[in-house]
Design a protein around this motif. Structure first.
Motif, PDB file in Angstrom:
ATOM      1  N   LEU A  48       0.834  -1.194   0.000  1.00  0.00           N
ATOM      2  CA  LEU A  48       0.000   0.000   0.000  1.00  0.00           C
ATOM      3  C   LEU A  48       0.870   1.247   0.000  1.00  0.00           C
ATOM      4  O   LEU A  48       0.476   2.304   0.491  1.00  0.00           O
ATOM      5  CB  LEU A  48      -0.942   0.002   1.210  1.00  0.00           C
ATOM      6  N   ASP A  49       2.067   1.131  -0.541  1.00  0.00           N
ATOM      7  CA  ASP A  49       2.953   2.270  -0.692  1.00  0.00           C
ATOM      8  C   ASP A  49       2.289   3.287  -1.613  1.00  0.00           C
ATOM      9  O   ASP A  49       1.469   2.934  -2.468  1.00  0.00           O
ATOM     10  CB  ASP A  49       4.285   1.801  -1.281  1.00  0.00           C
ATOM     11  N   ARG A  50       2.652   4.551  -1.470  1.00  0.00           N
ATOM     12  CA  ARG A  50       2.013   5.601  -2.263  1.00  0.00           C
ATOM     13  C   ARG A  50       2.051   5.286  -3.757  1.00  0.00           C
ATOM     14  O   ARG A  50       1.090   5.508  -4.477  1.00  0.00           O
ATOM     15  CB  ARG A  50       2.699   6.950  -2.004  1.00  0.00           C
ATOM     16  N   GLY A  51       3.149   4.783  -4.249  1.00  0.00           N
ATOM     17  CA  GLY A  51       3.232   4.494  -5.666  1.00  0.00           C
ATOM     18  C   GLY A  51       2.551   3.209  -6.080  1.00  0.00           C
ATOM     19  O   GLY A  51       2.356   2.964  -7.275  1.00  0.00           O
ATOM     20  N   ASP A  52       2.176   2.379  -5.107  1.00  0.00           N
ATOM     21  CA  ASP A  52       1.608   1.069  -5.423  1.00  0.00           C
ATOM     22  C   ASP A  52       0.116   0.970  -5.176  1.00  0.00           C
ATOM     23  O   ASP A  52      -0.490  -0.063  -5.446  1.00  0.00           O
ATOM     24  CB  ASP A  52       2.328  -0.012  -4.607  1.00  0.00           C
ATOM     25  N   LEU A  53      -0.490   2.007  -4.625  1.00  0.00           N
ATOM     26  CA  LEU A  53      -1.940   2.041  -4.401  1.00  0.00           C
ATOM     27  C   LEU A  53      -2.491   3.184  -5.238  1.00  0.00           C
ATOM     28  O   LEU A  53      -2.200   4.352  -4.975  1.00  0.00           O
ATOM     29  CB  LEU A  53      -2.252   2.268  -2.916  1.00  0.00           C
ATOM     30  N   ARG A  54      -3.256   2.866  -6.274  1.00  0.00           N
ATOM     31  CA  ARG A  54      -3.630   3.867  -7.263  1.00  0.00           C
ATOM     32  C   ARG A  54      -5.094   3.774  -7.665  1.00  0.00           C
ATOM     33  O   ARG A  54      -5.739   2.750  -7.475  1.00  0.00           O
ATOM     34  CB  ARG A  54      -2.773   3.711  -8.530  1.00  0.00           C
ATOM     35  N   VAL A  55      -5.555   4.882  -8.228  1.00  0.00           N
ATOM     36  CA  VAL A  55      -6.853   4.915  -8.888  1.00  0.00           C
ATOM     37  C   VAL A  55      -6.590   5.018 -10.382  1.00  0.00           C
ATOM     38  O   VAL A  55      -5.928   5.946 -10.841  1.00  0.00           O
ATOM     39  CB  VAL A  55      -7.692   6.125  -8.427  1.00  0.00           C
ATOM     40  N   LEU A  56      -7.082   4.046 -11.139  1.00  0.00           N
ATOM     41  CA  LEU A  56      -6.968   4.087 -12.593  1.00  0.00           C
ATOM     42  C   LEU A  56      -8.214   4.759 -13.160  1.00  0.00           C
ATOM     43  O   LEU A  56      -9.326   4.387 -12.807  1.00  0.00           O
ATOM     44  CB  LEU A  56      -6.848   2.671 -13.165  1.00  0.00           C
ATOM     45  N   HIS A  57      -8.014   5.730 -14.021  1.00  0.00           N
ATOM     46  CA  HIS A  57      -9.131   6.441 -14.635  1.00  0.00           C
ATOM     47  C   HIS A  57      -9.380   5.823 -16.008  1.00  0.00           C
ATOM     48  O   HIS A  57      -8.511   5.814 -16.866  1.00  0.00           O
ATOM     49  CB  HIS A  57      -8.802   7.932 -14.762  1.00  0.00           C
ATOM     50  N   LEU A  58     -10.574   5.318 -16.190  1.00  0.00           N
ATOM     51  CA  LEU A  58     -10.873   4.523 -17.382  1.00  0.00           C
ATOM     52  C   LEU A  58     -12.106   5.036 -18.095  1.00  0.00           C
ATOM     53  O   LEU A  58     -12.992   5.640 -17.474  1.00  0.00           O
ATOM     54  CB  LEU A  58     -11.086   3.058 -17.001  1.00  0.00           C
ATOM     55  N   GLN A  59     -12.175   4.781 -19.396  1.00  0.00           N
ATOM     56  CA  GLN A  59     -13.382   5.071 -20.139  1.00  0.00           C
ATOM     57  C   GLN A  59     -14.323   3.871 -20.039  1.00  0.00           C
ATOM     58  O   GLN A  59     -13.962   2.822 -19.526  1.00  0.00           O
ATOM     59  CB  GLN A  59     -13.034   5.367 -21.594  1.00  0.00           C
ATOM     60  N   SER A  60     -15.529   4.024 -20.557  1.00  0.00           N
ATOM     61  CA  SER A  60     -16.508   2.945 -20.499  1.00  0.00           C
ATOM     62  C   SER A  60     -16.090   1.809 -21.411  1.00  0.00           C
ATOM     63  O   SER A  60     -15.085   1.876 -22.107  1.00  0.00           O
ATOM     64  CB  SER A  60     -17.898   3.470 -20.889  1.00  0.00           C
ATOM     65  N   SER A  61     -16.874   0.753 -21.428  1.00  0.00           N
ATOM     66  CA  SER A  61     -16.496  -0.480 -22.117  1.00  0.00           C
ATOM     67  C   SER A  61     -16.311  -0.321 -23.619  1.00  0.00           C
ATOM     68  O   SER A  61     -15.698  -1.172 -24.258  1.00  0.00           O
ATOM     69  CB  SER A  61     -17.548  -1.567 -21.860  1.00  0.00           C
ATOM     70  N   ASP A  62     -16.803   0.764 -24.201  1.00  0.00           N
ATOM     71  CA  ASP A  62     -16.629   0.943 -25.635  1.00  0.00           C
ATOM     72  C   ASP A  62     -15.440   1.834 -25.979  1.00  0.00           C
ATOM     73  O   ASP A  62     -15.251   2.209 -27.128  1.00  0.00           O
ATOM     74  CB  ASP A  62     -17.892   1.534 -26.270  1.00  0.00           C
ATOM     75  N   GLY A  63     -14.598   2.155 -24.966  1.00  0.00           N
ATOM     76  CA  GLY A  63     -13.438   2.999 -25.199  1.00  0.00           C
ATOM     77  C   GLY A  63     -12.172   2.370 -24.683  1.00  0.00           C
ATOM     78  O   GLY A  63     -12.176   1.292 -24.103  1.00  0.00           O
ATOM     79  N   ALA A  64     -11.054   3.060 -24.897  1.00  0.00           N
ATOM     80  CA  ALA A  64      -9.747   2.573 -24.442  1.00  0.00           C
ATOM     81  C   ALA A  64      -9.426   3.148 -23.080  1.00  0.00           C
ATOM     82  O   ALA A  64      -9.985   4.165 -22.676  1.00  0.00           O
ATOM     83  CB  ALA A  64      -8.672   2.969 -25.448  1.00  0.00           C
ATOM     84  N   PRO A  65      -8.505   2.524 -22.337  1.00  0.00           N
ATOM     85  CA  PRO A  65      -8.130   3.050 -21.029  1.00  0.00           C
ATOM     86  C   PRO A  65      -7.415   4.387 -21.147  1.00  0.00           C
ATOM     87  O   PRO A  65      -6.658   4.622 -22.073  1.00  0.00           O
ATOM     88  CB  PRO A  65      -7.187   1.973 -20.483  1.00  0.00           C
TER      89      PRO A  65
END
Length: 286
Positions: A48-65
């Motif tokens: 749970l280090d700062r660099g290892d615990l993240r929020v990934l921002h993603l598009q919906s299922s019809d788009g790319a990450p």
């Protein structure tokens, strides 16, 4: 993070910085966000280090990450009020292996249309953690209804996989050809969350209820599996033994049932008695 009598050592991330508000607005504005943490293979634990615990921002299922990720500590404190925040200074840190972890009881606020594809999550995790090759990224749910299971159906959305937008996913890098069947994060979860540790007596000395053990056995093992294990340790005839929760409790008649189903998974001891187990339609007359 405590798990019964055992303790799992995790690295807490730091508190939110000055950019906390901006990060929170970014999460709220994103169509979908996914909380991930990284498996630390060198220490055999979830980091749970700062660099290892993240929020990934993603598009919906019809788009790319979307190729970006932000530390969770800054983002979570400013996200929607119903999104649990990880507080490193709390006296009661979140227990990833607690009884609540397997069933969050909440429905994802993101519907199927806004849920990202698992393939998108895998690609975004590879980019965020600098893992070369999406095929080397294994994803394991740590909370929710799929906790402890590897997520493998890349053509499905997270929602279709049974994972909601509040669940935490562990990212483990595959280093050989063993595949998802031998993931260390799955073994850790199974050890801490799906393992019963039971003490037991010798049937000749019923008063000493914790004379032997504890022994470790999966909660998905059957009563028959447990009895076979104990009979081997006691060097007694398997067919002439029965098990009970306690000395005065009824015998376990359905030995094909799992320890979880009969309630033994959450106990710390089991009683071993002389005599074959009763059949389904038999009772003891006293």
């Amino acid at each position: 993070v405590s798990a019964g009598a055992a303790a799992v050592l995790l690295e807490p991330c730091g508190g939110a910085g000055e950019d906390g508000a901006a990060a929170g607005e970014e999460v709220a504005a994103a169509g979908a966000a996914c909380i991930v943490c990284r498996w630390d293979a060198s220490r055999c634990r979830i980091s749970l280090d700062r660099g290892d615990l993240r929020v990934l921002h993603l598009q919906s299922s019809d788009g790319a990450p979307i190729a970006q990720a932000s530390p969770l500590a800054a983002a979570a404190q400013n996200a929607e009020s119903d999104t649990p925040a990880f507080d490193p200074y709390s006296e009661d840190p979140p227990d990833l292996f607690g009884a609540e972890a397997g069933d969050s009881g909440k429905v994802s606020s993101a519907g199927p249309a806004s849920s990202p594809l698992l393939a998108a999550v895998r690609a975004a995790a590879a980019a965020a953690f600098g893992i070369s090759g999406v095929a080397r990224v294994a994803l394991v749910a740590l909370t929710g209804t799929q906790a402890g299971r590897a997520l493998v159906d890349d053509h499905l959305t997270l929602s279709a996989c049974g994972v909601n937008d509040r669940d935490i996913i562990c990212v483990e890098e595959l280093t050989d050809d063993r595949g998802v069947d031998c993931l260390a994060s799955v073994r850790l979860y199974d050890e801490k969350r799906n393992t019963a540790r039971l003490s037991f007596n010798h049937p000749d000395r019923p008063q000493f209820t914790e004379e032997f053990g504890p022994v470790s056995i999966s909660k998905d093992a059957t009563v028959a599996d447990l009895k076979a294990m104990l009979a081997g340790i006691l060097e007694l005839d398997l067919a002439k033994l029965h098990l009970c929760r306690h000395q005065t409790s009824p015998q376990f008649k359905e030995e094909s049932a799992t320890l979880r189903q009969v309630g033994l998974g959450e106990l710390c001891s089991v009683f071993v008695g002389h005599g074959r187990p009763l059949g389904p339609n038999e009772i003891v007359a006293r």
